[in-house]
Design an enzyme around this catalytic site. Structure first.
Site, PDB file in Angstrom:
ATOM      1  N   CYS A 114       0.842  -1.207   0.000  1.00  0.00           N
ATOM      2  CA  CYS A 114       0.000   0.000   0.000  1.00  0.00           C
ATOM      3  C   CYS A 114       0.873   1.252   0.000  1.00  0.00           C
ATOM      4  O   CYS A 114       1.767   1.393   0.844  1.00  0.00           O
ATOM      5  CB  CYS A 114      -0.919   0.003   1.211  1.00  0.00           C
ATOM      6  SG  CYS A 114      -1.951   1.494   1.297  1.00  0.00           S
ATOM      7  N   GLY A 242      -7.371  -4.724 -10.710  1.00  0.00           N
ATOM      8  CA  GLY A 242      -7.785  -3.707  -9.761  1.00  0.00           C
ATOM      9  C   GLY A 242      -8.630  -2.636 -10.426  1.00  0.00           C
ATOM     10  O   GLY A 242      -9.842  -2.769 -10.564  1.00  0.00           O
TER      11      GLY A 242
END
Length: 333
Positions: A114, A242
């Site tokens: 992340c 994604g």
């Protein structure tokens, strides 16, 4: 550590169909139970993940209430999602692993990629790329139960070449699956994914951890693009999509089709219904995050900009349904 009945089932099914397995990437405020069911209705991947969840929050006596929506699994969900955890403390992961197993989860994924600045300041996510000792600790903590523990990361933090040390370190963990987003943290999504490194990653995997499944993430928009990429790079086991889901909610369909406005609006209404159902269970939910999905359903429509503006002005699902009805009744001229 590599052998996992859960992941063996996934991989064996895909191999029997002569293809890689496909998954929907874990995304903050996106991959909740509601949206997972929307994607499953449109065209389901082999694997779903939860939103990424702080390992500390799962067992914290006060903060754990905030995870109720993130970790909710509807009884109709099949397959069940994998829980993705982030953090930087071994004990937090040990406690979280026990808790999620009790909650019925069958697998854990650790977020090591992340790029969010708040997560970085917490020395978590892609910051772990700079701290091998902390990364090792959280992996060990997550293995407190017999649930399979997989890893999702980026190539490096600042420089692409960091993968030459970082990826071998992760492969030596002999996790069932290693997912690599083919960019660094600093690159965010501002540059094309480094597909030129895939064959090298496959070679690393084959040399260090041949039983680890290698999953690739980055700039893959749909099933067809994923198949093409896997065919071009033998040894890739899995494909993760994604952002492509925001362009096309049918991204995982095996035969590409044109979908009518009616199909898109039906799926839109289904998401609104699921959201209302979710909130009715007493699970905390906020309308504003729901609005980020609206563009999925009106992209390409005539008067799309006007429709999108009207949808972003809504404050309830009923108001959103009124905009849909106006579309269906030809109210946008």
């Amino acid at each position: 550590m590599t052998q996992s009945p859960y992941w063996n089932r996934i991989a064996d099914k895909a191999k029997s169909e002569n293809r890689p397995f496909f998954s929907l990437a874990p995304m903050e405020a996106v991959t909740s139970s509601v949206f997972r069911r929307v994607v499953a209705k449109a065209a389901a991947p082999d694997v779903f993940y939860t939103e990424f969840t702080n390992a500390l929050s799962i067992t914290h006596p006060i903060v754990k209430k905030t995870t109720k929506g993130r970790l909710y699994i509807d009884p109709k969900e099949n397959p069940k999602p994998i829980v993705q955890l982030w953090g930087n403390n071994k004990e937090d992961f040990e406690k979280a692993a026990v808790e999620v197993k009790q909650d019925g989860y069958e697998a854990i994924d650790i977020n090591m990629g992340c790029p969010d600045i708040a997560v970085i300041k917490n020395h978590s996510g892609s910051d772990l790329i700079r701290h091998f000792d902390t990364a090792q600790a959280v992996i060990d903590g997550a293995r407190a139960t017999d649930l399979p523990v997989t890893l999702k990361t980026r190539l490096g933090y600042s420089e692409v070449d960091e993968y030459k040390e970082w990826i071998p370190f992760l492969l030596k963990q002999h996790a069932p699956v290693l997912t690599v987003h083919l960019r660094t943290r600093e690159e965010m999504s501002k540059v094309p994914a480094h597909y030129e490194l895939i064959d090298e990653l496959v070679r690393m995997r084959d040399d260090i951890a041949p039983d680890t499944l290698l999953q690739i993430n980055g700039d893959i928009m749909d099933y067809q693009a994923g198949i093409k990429l896997a065919n071009e790079h033998p040894g890739v086991d899995g494909i993760m999509i994604g952002r492509g889901i925001f362009t096309n909610p049918f991204a995982f369909e095996k035969q590409k089709q044109d979908h009518s406005t009616e199909e898109l609006l039906t799926l839109f209404k289904y998401q609104l219904d699921l959201y209302d159902e979710f909130v009715s269970k007493g699970i905390p939910g906020h309308f504003a995050p729901l609005q980020r999905f609206f563009k999925i359903y009106v992209r390409g429509l005539k008067h799309a900009a006007e429709i999108r503006n009207d949808l972003m002005s809504t404050k309830t699902t009923d108001e959103a349904r009124a905009v849909i009805a106006k579309i269906e009744n030809g109210g946008y001229q």
